[in-house]
Design a protein around this motif. Sequence first.
Motif, PDB file in Angstrom:
ATOM      1  N   GLN A 154       0.825  -1.205   0.000  1.00 21.48           N
ATOM      2  CA  GLN A 154       0.000   0.000   0.000  1.00 21.48           C
ATOM      3  C   GLN A 154       0.857   1.251   0.000  1.00 21.48           C
ATOM      4  O   GLN A 154       0.600   2.197  -0.755  1.00 21.48           O
ATOM      5  N   LYS A 179       1.280   4.023  -3.068  1.00 23.97           N
ATOM      6  CA  LYS A 179       0.995   5.436  -2.815  1.00 23.97           C
ATOM      7  C   LYS A 179       2.093   6.325  -3.381  1.00 23.97           C
ATOM      8  O   LYS A 179       1.819   7.317  -4.079  1.00 23.97           O
ATOM      9  N   TYR A 180       3.343   5.980  -3.090  1.00 22.28           N
ATOM     10  CA  TYR A 180       4.447   6.822  -3.546  1.00 22.28           C
ATOM     11  C   TYR A 180       4.780   6.587  -5.019  1.00 22.28           C
ATOM     12  O   TYR A 180       5.208   7.519  -5.711  1.00 22.28           O
TER      13      TYR A 180
END
Length: 208
Positions: free
Chosen positions: A16, A20-21
Amino acid sequence: MKSILILCNGSPPSEQLFSKYRAKTAYFIAADGGANIALKLGTTPDVIIGDLDSYDGSNKESSEIIFRPSQELNDLEKALQQAQKEKGTHIYILGATGHRLDQTLKNLSVLKQFSPKFQRIRIADNFGEMRLLPPSFADDFAIGTQISLFPLSGKVTGITTQGLKYPLKNEFIKNGVRDGSSNEVIKNPVQITHKEGDLLMFVKHNND
């Protein structure tokens, strides 16, 4: 603006957190053994760079490989130099903490070294995100977010904060004497100013 993700060979980010990054970035650099973590996450770096003593070779068919054997630089420094060559402006670093404490401390030193060279550079792990603050900083955070302030080198003076539960008013923090850990956002914007020193801010990820 060009955003770049760097993945090092420390504690792996969660899927996750990595997603996200990765979604923030257009280019992906793996620092040596970070390429092994990338493979486990089901993704392929644009470039793999380092002395390749930790890299197992699994991504060699689809990534550019840059062999940099210099022992004067660690793999994160080599990756950040590559980010400069790619004209990166916003740098996000994962896998730079955990495992060996000496390597984590070295990477925090690298953060200080390279902060002036980019518009934004941040180190993140599964717990939170770190950055060096400019003399005057302001941003919004979710109410209740935990924020900690640490002197990266020696002492930071003239710190004044607004929007935090435990405010500082022209005060100092010093290694081995006083820090600013586990504060809490109560109002936005959060404003932090300081006069001298290297002020590191850690922002804990919100679980929601």
